[in-house]
Design a protein around this motif. Sequence first.
Motif, PDB file in Angstrom:
ATOM      1  N   UNK A 121      -6.515 -16.412 -16.786  1.00  0.00           N
ATOM      2  CA  UNK A 121      -5.469 -15.501 -16.327  1.00  0.00           C
ATOM      3  C   UNK A 121      -6.064 -14.365 -15.495  1.00  0.00           C
ATOM      4  N   UNK A 122      -7.244 -13.895 -15.886  1.00  0.00           N
ATOM      5  CA  UNK A 122      -7.915 -12.836 -15.124  1.00  0.00           C
ATOM      6  C   UNK A 122      -8.218 -13.298 -13.698  1.00  0.00           C
ATOM      7  N   UNK A 123      -8.643 -14.536 -13.551  1.00  0.00           N
ATOM      8  CA  UNK A 123      -8.908 -15.079 -12.213  1.00  0.00           C
ATOM      9  C   UNK A 123      -7.619 -15.233 -11.408  1.00  0.00           C
ATOM     10  N   UNK A 124      -6.511 -15.496 -12.097  1.00  0.00           N
ATOM     11  CA  UNK A 124      -5.255 -15.728 -11.394  1.00  0.00           C
ATOM     12  C   UNK A 124      -4.574 -14.438 -10.940  1.00  0.00           C
ATOM     13  N   UNK A 125      -4.949 -13.300 -11.502  1.00  0.00           N
ATOM     14  CA  UNK A 125      -4.305 -12.030 -11.143  1.00  0.00           C
ATOM     15  C   UNK A 125      -4.380 -11.746  -9.647  1.00  0.00           C
ATOM     16  N   UNK A 126      -5.561 -11.907  -8.979  1.00  0.00           N
ATOM     17  CA  UNK A 126      -5.603 -11.620  -7.529  1.00  0.00           C
ATOM     18  C   UNK A 126      -4.701 -12.512  -6.696  1.00  0.00           C
ATOM     19  N   UNK A 176      -1.259 -10.444  -7.253  1.00  0.00           N
ATOM     20  CA  UNK A 176      -1.222  -9.063  -6.796  1.00  0.00           C
ATOM     21  C   UNK A 176      -2.465  -8.794  -5.953  1.00  0.00           C
ATOM     22  N   UNK A 177      -2.257  -8.195  -4.797  1.00  0.00           N
ATOM     23  CA  UNK A 177      -3.369  -7.868  -3.910  1.00  0.00           C
ATOM     24  C   UNK A 177      -3.427  -6.357  -3.711  1.00  0.00           C
ATOM     25  N   UNK A 178      -4.643  -5.832  -3.687  1.00  0.00           N
ATOM     26  CA  UNK A 178      -4.808  -4.385  -3.512  1.00  0.00           C
ATOM     27  C   UNK A 178      -4.409  -3.934  -2.120  1.00  0.00           C
TER      28      UNK A 178
END
Length: 290
Positions: free
Chosen positions: A107-112, A115-117
């Motif tokens: 899930x941590x890998x899928x966050x980017x 959502x993008x900074x």
Amino acid sequence: MEDRGFHIVNYCVLAFFTISVLYPLIYVISASVSSASAVNSGEVVLWPVDFNTDAYQTILASPRLVTGFLNSLIYTVAGALLGTALTMLAGYALSRDDLPWRRALTFFFLIPTLFSAGIIPTYIVVRQLGLLDTWWAIILPGAMNVFNMIITRTFYKMNVPNEMLEAARVDGASDFGFFFRIALPLSKPIIAVNLLFYGIAQWNGWFNAFLYLTNENLYPLQLVLRDILAQSAVNPAQIGGPDVGELVKRKELFDKLKYALIVVAMIPPLIAYPFVQKHFVKGALIGSLK
């Protein structure tokens, strides 16, 4: 009769798509070796008109274009190797059922991907790391693609079962030994997929170079090509003055040169693809199935 008619329709559709793909390629090649006046007057339809290689001689004589081509090769090779190495390690680790917090890490890998900074925060990070106007500004940002990592993880789950790992452990193999001696040699198809994906992305990329580079000696070929296309967009008829004749000649040269640059930009991917085609098709199909 029905089967024969079905095959005829398939052949016609296949022929249509083949022509639709080949014609632009043939036209670009023909325009790159035709005279500038023939290209601008629309005389080039399929075959070259007034054959010459002036555009390619101009490319070879231009230090900026040659430097851009070499820079693109460096970014492509380095980016493909680094991205593939990171993707293989991450994909294999996340495919292991005994990895602690495996679901949370996935899930941590899928966050980017959700959502993008944004461009400005990313630019600030690159600047604070001192990467501006360096090769690393092109290679490191986005070095690993999460989509490729998910495909690699699926490939390992389907092709490297836990029973194989348990048998290797009985023989005394460590986790690293199992990966490098057993899992990695079985990964040729997915390695080819990752090398091709990362290589094509780096070769065609220009936006990161546009953001992070001001030194023209570090520009990739795609950014050099963009600058040339922007210059050729000038309409001399709207300028007037005593230099309009020279501007017309320059624009004609630019219009022809851009076709030669497109051909040069296509050469490395066309050369590389046949070498990875066999493994690419197998790896893309296996890795994309769940």
